[in-house]
Design a protein around this motif. Structure first.
Motif, mmCIF file in Angstrom:
data_model
loop_
_atom_site.group_PDB
_atom_site.id
_atom_site.type_symbol
_atom_site.label_atom_id
_atom_site.label_comp_id
_atom_site.label_asym_id
_atom_site.label_seq_id
_atom_site.Cartn_x
_atom_site.Cartn_y
_atom_site.Cartn_z
ATOM 1 N N MET A 1 0.842 -1.178 0.000
ATOM 2 C CA MET A 1 0.000 0.000 0.000
ATOM 3 C C MET A 1 0.892 1.248 0.000
ATOM 4 N N VAL A 2 0.510 2.219 -0.799
ATOM 5 C CA VAL A 2 1.247 3.473 -0.920
ATOM 6 C C VAL A 2 0.278 4.625 -0.674
ATOM 7 N N ILE A 3 0.732 5.646 0.062
ATOM 8 C CA ILE A 3 -0.077 6.845 0.246
ATOM 9 C C ILE A 3 0.642 8.003 -0.436
ATOM 10 N N PHE A 50 -0.368 3.624 -12.504
ATOM 11 C CA PHE A 50 0.222 2.629 -11.620
ATOM 12 C C PHE A 50 -0.171 1.194 -11.987
ATOM 13 N N ASN A 51 -0.926 1.042 -13.069
ATOM 14 C CA ASN A 51 -1.322 -0.262 -13.586
ATOM 15 C C ASN A 51 -2.053 -1.097 -12.521
ATOM 16 N N VAL A 52 -3.057 -0.476 -11.900
ATOM 17 C CA VAL A 52 -3.899 -1.165 -10.919
ATOM 18 C C VAL A 52 -5.362 -0.936 -11.292
ATOM 19 N N ILE A 57 -7.825 2.056 -5.587
ATOM 20 C CA ILE A 57 -7.434 3.434 -5.294
ATOM 21 C C ILE A 57 -8.527 4.083 -4.458
ATOM 22 N N THR A 58 -8.122 4.718 -3.363
ATOM 23 C CA THR A 58 -9.060 5.372 -2.449
ATOM 24 C C THR A 58 -8.583 6.781 -2.162
ATOM 25 N N ILE A 59 -9.496 7.740 -2.186
ATOM 26 C CA ILE A 59 -9.177 9.096 -1.760
ATOM 27 C C ILE A 59 -9.408 9.139 -0.252
ATOM 28 N N LEU A 74 -0.876 -1.521 -4.148
ATOM 29 C CA LEU A 74 -0.025 -2.048 -5.206
ATOM 30 C C LEU A 74 0.196 -3.530 -4.983
ATOM 31 N N PRO A 75 0.236 -4.329 -6.052
ATOM 32 C CA PRO A 75 0.484 -5.756 -5.883
ATOM 33 C C PRO A 75 1.903 -5.994 -5.369
#
Length: 77
Positions: A1-3, A50-52, A57-59, A74-75
């Motif tokens: 997970m990326v923020i 990001f190829n997802v 994706i969440t705001i 992200l995988p």
């Protein structure tokens, strides 16, 4: 997970994604900030970048602000 920290500029002439010096993203969107259209375009653009899937994706904050925090699952590689 990326923020990610994202600054959004709606109603632009063309779509673009730029990385700022502090690591945040500046994203220009064609859609107006009405009825969530700019947020939908933002999610679609980030999913492609990001190829997802869009559902990954969440705001997290800033739904009605230019400055947003975006969470991307992200995988694992």
């Amino acid at each position: 997970m990326v923020i990610l920290k994202v600054k959004v500029k709606p109603n632009s002439q063309q779509q673009s994604v730029q990385t700022e010096s502090d690591g945040s993203l500046k994203i220009c969107l064609k859609s107006p900030p009405v009825d969530g259209k700019a947020n939908q375009e933002l999610i679609k653009l980030l999913a492609k970048k990001f190829n997802v899937k869009k559902s990954e994706i969440t705001i997290k904050s800033g739904l009605s602000s230019k400055n947003k925090l975006i969470e991307i699952y992200l995988p694992e590689t």
